[in-house]
Design an enzyme around this catalytic site. Structure first.
Site, PDB file in Angstrom:
ATOM      1  N   GLY A  12     -20.534 126.326 -21.497  1.00 15.04           N
ATOM      2  CA  GLY A  12     -20.686 126.073 -22.931  1.00 15.04           C
ATOM      3  C   GLY A  12     -19.901 127.003 -23.828  1.00 15.04           C
ATOM      4  O   GLY A  12     -20.291 127.235 -24.972  1.00 15.04           O
ATOM      5  N   ASN A  14     -16.979 126.410 -25.228  1.00 10.65           N
ATOM      6  CA  ASN A  14     -16.538 125.593 -26.372  1.00 10.65           C
ATOM      7  C   ASN A  14     -17.710 125.309 -27.302  1.00 10.65           C
ATOM      8  O   ASN A  14     -17.569 125.326 -28.524  1.00 10.65           O
ATOM      9  CB  ASN A  14     -15.931 124.271 -25.892  1.00 10.65           C
ATOM     10  CG  ASN A  14     -14.422 124.325 -25.818  1.00 10.65           C
ATOM     11  OD1 ASN A  14     -13.778 124.862 -26.691  1.00 10.65           O
ATOM     12  ND2 ASN A  14     -13.874 123.766 -24.764  1.00 10.65           N
ATOM     13  N   MET A  90     -19.104 116.767 -17.546  1.00  8.29           N
ATOM     14  CA  MET A  90     -18.437 116.331 -16.323  1.00  8.29           C
ATOM     15  C   MET A  90     -18.992 115.011 -15.781  1.00  8.29           C
ATOM     16  O   MET A  90     -19.222 114.866 -14.583  1.00  8.29           O
ATOM     17  CB  MET A  90     -18.537 117.436 -15.264  1.00  8.29           C
ATOM     18  CG  MET A  90     -17.946 118.765 -15.719  1.00  8.29           C
ATOM     19  SD  MET A  90     -16.264 118.652 -16.348  1.00  8.29           S
ATOM     20  CE  MET A  90     -15.373 118.401 -14.837  1.00  8.29           C
ATOM     21  N   HIS A 109      -9.766 118.292 -23.151  1.00  9.97           N
ATOM     22  CA  HIS A 109      -9.421 118.336 -21.727  1.00  9.97           C
ATOM     23  C   HIS A 109      -8.351 119.412 -21.497  1.00  9.97           C
ATOM     24  O   HIS A 109      -7.379 119.473 -22.251  1.00  9.97           O
ATOM     25  CB  HIS A 109      -8.898 116.975 -21.274  1.00  9.97           C
ATOM     26  CG  HIS A 109      -8.503 116.945 -19.839  1.00  9.97           C
ATOM     27  ND1 HIS A 109      -9.430 116.921 -18.821  1.00  9.97           N
ATOM     28  CD2 HIS A 109      -7.285 116.962 -19.248  1.00  9.97           C
ATOM     29  CE1 HIS A 109      -8.781 116.931 -17.656  1.00  9.97           C
ATOM     30  NE2 HIS A 109      -7.489 116.948 -17.886  1.00  9.97           N
TER      31      HIS A 109
END
Length: 190
Positions: A12, A14, A90, A109
């Site tokens: 986490g 981001n 994912m 990505h």
């Protein structure tokens, strides 16, 4: 009023940069919730520390993926979510969510798409000895990492790079730009 859901499966980092931008009022949204699909992912801890609602959905608790996503969709509707932003989630998104959130599901990505789709993109970049990698923010569609590209940022790959060193440099750029692109999408500038 704009409410967003962040979908995550892991650490986490981001998500944390999104939280930080939200708390400092740089990210202009009214509410953030977190959707996770791993019981022990650190993103859930980050949500608790920052008083952000977290919903955890485990695929193995459902008959099939459609039932799983229908349950997620109920939660998104209950929370009045306008956009979904994937941050290390994912799991492939199916038409259950895609139909409801058409052009409102966005992913980041760690490669310059269309190169190195799917898992292990950073390792593929190293294995292929490319001199540029980076990250791509794109709309999500039914195919893996194949939606329309919104933004890309290149990151130089050095001969001495390891998976971790390249990943850290890519993530540094993601943390800088992802929430800024989110703002532009929400404001209708993209």
């Amino acid at each position: 009023m704009t409410n967003i859901a962040i979908f995550a499966s892991g650490d986490g980092s981001n998500f944390q940069s999104i939280i930080d931008a939200f708390k400092t009022k740089k990210l202009i949204v009214d509410k953030i919730i977190l959707i996770t699909n791993k019981q022990n992912c650190y993103a859930r801890t980050r949500a608790k520390i920052n008083n952000i609602k977290n919903y955890n959905f485990l695929l193995q608790d459902y008959e099939d993926k459609n039932e799983y996503e229908r349950d997620i969709l109920k939660t998104l509707k209950k929370e009045n979510i306008d956009y979904i932003f994937l941050a290390g989630y994912m799991t492939m998104i199916t038409n259950i969510l895609l139909d409801e959130y058409n052009n409102k599901i966005i992913n980041t990505h760690p490669s310059l798409l269309p190169s190195f789709k799917g898992k292990d993109a950073i390792q593929y970049a190293l294995d292929y000895k490319v001199y540029l990698s980076g990250f791509t923010i794109h709309y999500v569609n039914i195919e893996m990492d194949a939606g329309e590209i919104i933004f890309q940022k290149a990151v130089r790959v050095f001969k001495k790079d390891t998976h971790d060193s390249l990943k850290k440099r890519i993530q540094k750029q993601e943390h800088k730009y992802y929430w800024q692109i989110m703002n532009k999408i929400i404001k209708g500038e993209i």
